[in-house]
Scaffold this motif. Structure first.
Motif, PDB file in Angstrom:
ATOM      1  N   ARG A 137      -2.115  -3.303   8.665  1.00  0.00           N
ATOM      2  CA  ARG A 137      -2.974  -2.106   8.736  1.00  0.00           C
ATOM      3  C   ARG A 137      -4.384  -2.424   8.261  1.00  0.00           C
ATOM      4  O   ARG A 137      -5.372  -1.977   8.851  1.00  0.00           O
ATOM      5  N   GLN A 138      -4.497  -3.199   7.178  1.00  0.00           N
ATOM      6  CA  GLN A 138      -5.824  -3.556   6.662  1.00  0.00           C
ATOM      7  C   GLN A 138      -6.609  -4.383   7.681  1.00  0.00           C
ATOM      8  O   GLN A 138      -7.830  -4.225   7.821  1.00  0.00           O
ATOM      9  N   ALA A 139      -5.916  -5.260   8.400  1.00  0.00           N
ATOM     10  CA  ALA A 139      -6.587  -6.077   9.431  1.00  0.00           C
ATOM     11  C   ALA A 139      -7.149  -5.186  10.527  1.00  0.00           C
ATOM     12  O   ALA A 139      -8.241  -5.431  11.063  1.00  0.00           O
ATOM     13  N   LEU A 140      -6.426  -4.130  10.863  1.00  0.00           N
ATOM     14  CA  LEU A 140      -6.905  -3.188  11.884  1.00  0.00           C
ATOM     15  C   LEU A 140      -8.092  -2.377  11.354  1.00  0.00           C
ATOM     16  O   LEU A 140      -9.114  -2.227  12.031  1.00  0.00           O
TER      17      LEU A 140
ATOM     18  N   VAL B 215      -1.820  -8.950  17.296  1.00  0.00           N
ATOM     19  CA  VAL B 215      -3.274  -8.808  17.451  1.00  0.00           C
ATOM     20  C   VAL B 215      -3.677  -7.363  17.144  1.00  0.00           C
ATOM     21  O   VAL B 215      -3.290  -6.436  17.872  1.00  0.00           O
ATOM     22  N   PRO B 216      -4.453  -7.147  16.063  1.00  0.00           N
ATOM     23  CA  PRO B 216      -4.900  -5.777  15.773  1.00  0.00           C
ATOM     24  C   PRO B 216      -5.941  -5.309  16.790  1.00  0.00           C
ATOM     25  O   PRO B 216      -6.779  -6.093  17.239  1.00  0.00           O
TER      26      PRO B 216
ATOM     27  N   ASP C 190       6.297 -11.719  28.306  1.00  0.00           N
ATOM     28  CA  ASP C 190       5.318 -10.646  28.430  1.00  0.00           C
ATOM     29  C   ASP C 190       4.838 -10.221  27.038  1.00  0.00           C
ATOM     30  O   ASP C 190       5.472 -10.525  26.025  1.00  0.00           O
ATOM     31  N   SER C 191       3.709  -9.518  27.019  1.00  0.00           N
ATOM     32  CA  SER C 191       3.171  -8.976  25.777  1.00  0.00           C
ATOM     33  C   SER C 191       3.371  -7.467  25.739  1.00  0.00           C
ATOM     34  O   SER C 191       3.723  -6.851  26.748  1.00  0.00           O
ATOM     35  N   LEU C 192       3.127  -6.867  24.553  1.00  0.00           N
ATOM     36  CA  LEU C 192       3.337  -5.435  24.356  1.00  0.00           C
ATOM     37  C   LEU C 192       2.086  -4.782  23.777  1.00  0.00           C
ATOM     38  O   LEU C 192       1.299  -5.431  23.080  1.00  0.00           O
ATOM     39  N   ILE C 193       1.917  -3.502  24.060  1.00  0.00           N
ATOM     40  CA  ILE C 193       0.939  -2.657  23.369  1.00  0.00           C
ATOM     41  C   ILE C 193       1.743  -1.660  22.543  1.00  0.00           C
ATOM     42  O   ILE C 193       2.571  -0.913  23.088  1.00  0.00           O
TER      43      ILE C 193
ATOM     44  N   TYR D 239      -0.140  -6.345  20.883  1.00  0.00           N
ATOM     45  CA  TYR D 239      -1.421  -5.710  20.594  1.00  0.00           C
ATOM     46  C   TYR D 239      -1.095  -4.393  19.893  1.00  0.00           C
ATOM     47  O   TYR D 239      -0.555  -3.470  20.521  1.00  0.00           O
ATOM     48  N   TYR D 240      -1.371  -4.298  18.610  1.00  0.00           N
ATOM     49  CA  TYR D 240      -1.035  -3.065  17.892  1.00  0.00           C
ATOM     50  C   TYR D 240      -2.323  -2.313  17.541  1.00  0.00           C
ATOM     51  O   TYR D 240      -3.290  -2.888  17.064  1.00  0.00           O
TER      52      TYR D 240
END
Length: 210
Positions: free
Chosen positions: A201-204, A154-155, A118-121, A44-45
């Motif tokens: 970045r554009q997706a976010l 995932v943005p 596991d997932s990350l932030i 998750y960015y």
């Protein structure tokens, strides 16, 4: 080794309480523009303007995902006091990164967490901004995507968190924030680093405009 520490029942209770407090302070109701869950690990960015960002994203996840999601955070901040060290290791199960010299070692550590399921932030801007602009992304997100191509990116768009806990402040102020999870980024094999980071970045940014 990913450095994960088993969470006691007491620490799990603290985690649940902090998640509730974060939702209360920010008023952020998560909006999902893509699937909430997946059988693949995720990164998750998000954009970054407050020390409260990671907690807000983490608290916005459903409990079954939150328990498998670990924020990536700066070691120099979270290792300063005994309380911070305890919260990072036992409550948030954070992956602490050396900002001064992370590089390949940091990528390897984060990749190990993803391979373990596991997932990350992650905050690919690398530092907190002013809350108005999203800075160009550092290369870490690309390196991580190459190292673990099965992970979903995932943005996550955060708005108003710079007013909840601005730079230089220590006490959060209750302000309604916005939290939007986007569609996972499509994988493009062989995509150049700069193109991939620009697309991510554009997706976010697009999550703010809709």
């Amino acid at each position: 080794m990913s450095g994960a520490v088993a969470q006691s029942r007491a620490d799990a209770a603290v985690a649940g309480s902090l998640a509730g407090l974060a939702r209360l302070l920010t008023g952020a109701v998560p909006v999902w523009r893509g699937p909430r869950s997946s059988d693949r690990p995720r990164v998750y960015y998000a954009n970054h303007s407050s020390h409260f960002d990671a907690v807000t994203v983490w608290a916005g996840l459903p409990p079954e995902l939150r328990s498998r999601t670990r924020p990536v955070a700066a070691a120099d901040y979270w290792e300063k006091t005994r309380l911070r060290r305890h919260l990072a290791a036992r409550v948030f199960r954070a992956v602490l990164i050396d900002r001064a010299g992370g590089g390949p070692a940091a990528t390897q550590e984060m990749a190990a967490v993803l391979r373990e399921g596991d997932s990350l932030i992650l905050f690919p801007e690398g530092t907190r901004g002013d809350g108005r602009e999203v800075a160009p992304f550092k290369s870490g997100l690309h390196h991580l995507a190459v190292a673990v191509p099965e992970a979903e990116l995932v943005p996550v768009r955060l708005s108003n968190l710079n007013r909840v806990l601005p730079k230089g402040e220590r006490v959060p102020v209750p302000v309604i924030a916005r939290l939007v999870f986007g569609e996972p980024l499509a994988v493009v094999p062989g995509e150049p680093k700069d193109a991939m980071l620009t697309r991510a970045r554009q997706a976010l940014l697009a999550l703010e405009e809709r």
